[in-house]
Design a protein around this motif. Structure first.
Motif, short mmCIF file in Angstrom:
data_model
loop_
_atom_site.label_atom_id
_atom_site.label_comp_id
_atom_site.label_asym_id
_atom_site.label_seq_id
_atom_site.Cartn_x
_atom_site.Cartn_y
_atom_site.Cartn_z
N VAL A 1 45.35 42.19 43.41
CA VAL A 1 45.63 41.21 43.66
C VAL A 1 45.31 40.19 44.89
N PHE A 2 45.71 40.55 45.91
CA PHE A 2 45.63 39.63 47.43
C PHE A 2 44.32 39.84 47.73
N LYS A 3 43.47 40.99 47.70
CA LYS A 3 42.16 40.33 48.25
C LYS A 3 41.34 39.69 47.13
N VAL A 4 40.93 40.79 46.01
CA VAL A 4 40.32 40.05 45.10
C VAL A 4 40.39 39.39 44.49
N PHE A 5 41.53 39.20 43.91
CA PHE A 5 41.41 37.90 42.68
C PHE A 5 41.98 36.77 43.20
N ASN A 6 42.42 36.84 44.91
CA ASN A 6 42.56 35.83 45.14
C ASN A 6 41.19 34.75 46.08
N ARG A 7 40.12 36.05 45.91
CA ARG A 7 38.92 35.91 46.44
C ARG A 7 38.19 34.93 45.31
N LEU B 1 47.96 32.89 36.30
CA LEU B 1 48.50 33.88 37.41
C LEU B 1 48.95 33.90 38.53
N PRO B 2 48.02 33.11 38.95
CA PRO B 2 48.82 32.99 40.82
C PRO B 2 50.17 32.56 40.36
N PHE B 3 50.56 31.35 39.67
CA PHE B 3 52.32 31.57 39.90
C PHE B 3 52.91 32.52 39.60
N ILE B 4 52.57 33.17 38.86
CA ILE B 4 53.40 33.93 38.41
C ILE B 4 53.44 35.51 39.51
N THR C 1 52.78 44.96 36.12
CA THR C 1 52.77 46.45 37.17
C THR C 1 51.73 46.06 37.87
N LEU C 2 51.32 44.56 38.27
CA LEU C 2 50.97 43.82 39.88
C LEU C 2 51.87 43.45 40.36
N ASN C 3 52.35 42.26 39.37
CA ASN C 3 53.86 41.75 39.50
C ASN C 3 55.12 42.25 39.88
N GLU C 4 55.61 43.34 39.47
CA GLU C 4 56.27 44.05 40.50
C GLU C 4 55.73 44.83 41.79
N GLY C 5 54.50 44.95 41.70
CA GLY C 5 53.36 45.85 43.02
C GLY C 5 54.34 44.62 44.03
N VAL C 6 53.58 43.49 43.99
CA VAL C 6 53.00 42.13 45.00
C VAL C 6 54.98 41.50 44.93
#
Length: 314
Positions: A173-179, A210-213, A56-61
């Motif tokens: 993805v862009f805020k939490v996971f990236n941090r 995951l960041p590569f996906i 779902t996140l993969n589609e969202g970004v």
């Protein structure tokens, strides 16, 4: 969707509706103790929910830059505050002077602070922080794929209880996971954490997957940047702040020396794929086969009320 296979798992939009005040929460525990137990995992609701969350996140970004505009909720802000605290503790706990190539013992001091704080955390959030503490098992200090998966599972659980909602997808993805990635990279560099499995079944990267996906999904239908461009250091330096995939490549370039084709052969091969959609599809398949279906990763997972080992819904 870049990944066309249908998933039976829940998504951030509907998971919150599954958890009500009447649910009795159990203390999560390990369920995968032997290789034959992996069949339980692959049939479980937890597997379906986790992969549904990832896709779902993969589609969202898809097609979106890290610098695009999106909502930042109060829950996201609190998660960022937590990660900022963990980052600050690294500054306050410099590496010890010791003749060890891998695993500086100062990490144990940093982890003790985390252990103390998480012991008083809400029961939903406690388990992912304790999923795997390498300092209790051996002399070396590892960072392996299960750490990343544990944090993603933690975020999935926050969606299931309604703390994170469907309009938080980009921020997740862009805020939490990236941090989170920034903190992990700082830990890896500061305490010389050993990349367990760097020449084993994972193959893509020493530490992350995951960041590569999600990063390859960002590039889908990009008008100019193709997979072949990510091995160009000039392109990486110019665009890494916009794309998670390039930020990963930048970190690899900083940590390794020599020809890219030699130290990161799997990524080198991926650069020859003709389109980002094909890259994305291939990475999802690889993540399932080489991470989610490998005992050394899943043996550390804990299962409970939110991520259940029980068979998935038909």
């Amino acid at each position: 969707m870049a990944e066309t296979e249908q998933q039976s798992g829940s998504t951030p939009e509907d998971e919150a509706h599954e958890v009500t005040d009447s649910v009795t929460f159990m203390v999560p525990k390990k369920e995968i103790s032997m290789v034959p137990d992996m069949s339980k995992w692959k049939r479980s609701q937890a597997y379906a929910d986790y992969m549904g969350f990832v896709l779902t996140l993969n589609e969202g970004v898809k097609g979106k830059n890290l610098t695009c505009e999106y909502k930042v909720s109060e829950t996201v802000e609190k998660l960022l505050d937590l990660l900022e605290t963990l980052d600050r503790w690294i500054n306050e706990t410099p590496p010890a002077d010791q003749p060890s190539r891998f695993g500086n013992r100062a990490y144990r001091t940093w982890f003790a602070k985390l252990d103390q704080v998480s012991a008083h955390a809400h029961p939903y959030t406690r388990t992912p922080l304790h999923t795997h503490n390498p300092t209790h098992k051996c002399a070396r200090i590892h960072y392996i794929t299960c750490h990343e998966a544990a944090f993603a599972a933690f975020l999935c659980c926050l969606c299931k209880v309604g703390a994170l909602r469907v309009d938080d997808q980009l921020a997740i993805v862009f805020k939490v996971f990236n941090r989170y990635l920034a903190v992990m990279r700082k830990l890896q560099k500061t305490y010389r954490m050993e990349p367990a499995g760097s020449q084993g079944v994972w193959g893509l990267d020493d530490f992350q997957f995951l960041p590569f996906i999600w990063g390859s999904s960002q590039f889908v239908d990009h008008p100019t940047l193709e997979p072949r461009h990510f091995i160009d250091e000039r392109v990486v330096n110019e665009h890494h702040q916009d794309f998670m995939f390039l930020e990963c490549i930048k970190f690899i370039n900083e940590m390794k020396t020599g020809p890219f084709a030699e130290h990161s052969n799997q990524l080198w091969n991926i650069s020859a794929v003709p389109s980002w959609s094909k890259v994305n599809q291939g990475l999802v398949r690889m993540y399932k086969a080489e991470c989610m279906e490998k005992f050394p990763v899943i043996q550390h997972f804990k299962f409970g009320s939110l991520l259940s080992i029980q068979p998935g819904k038909p």
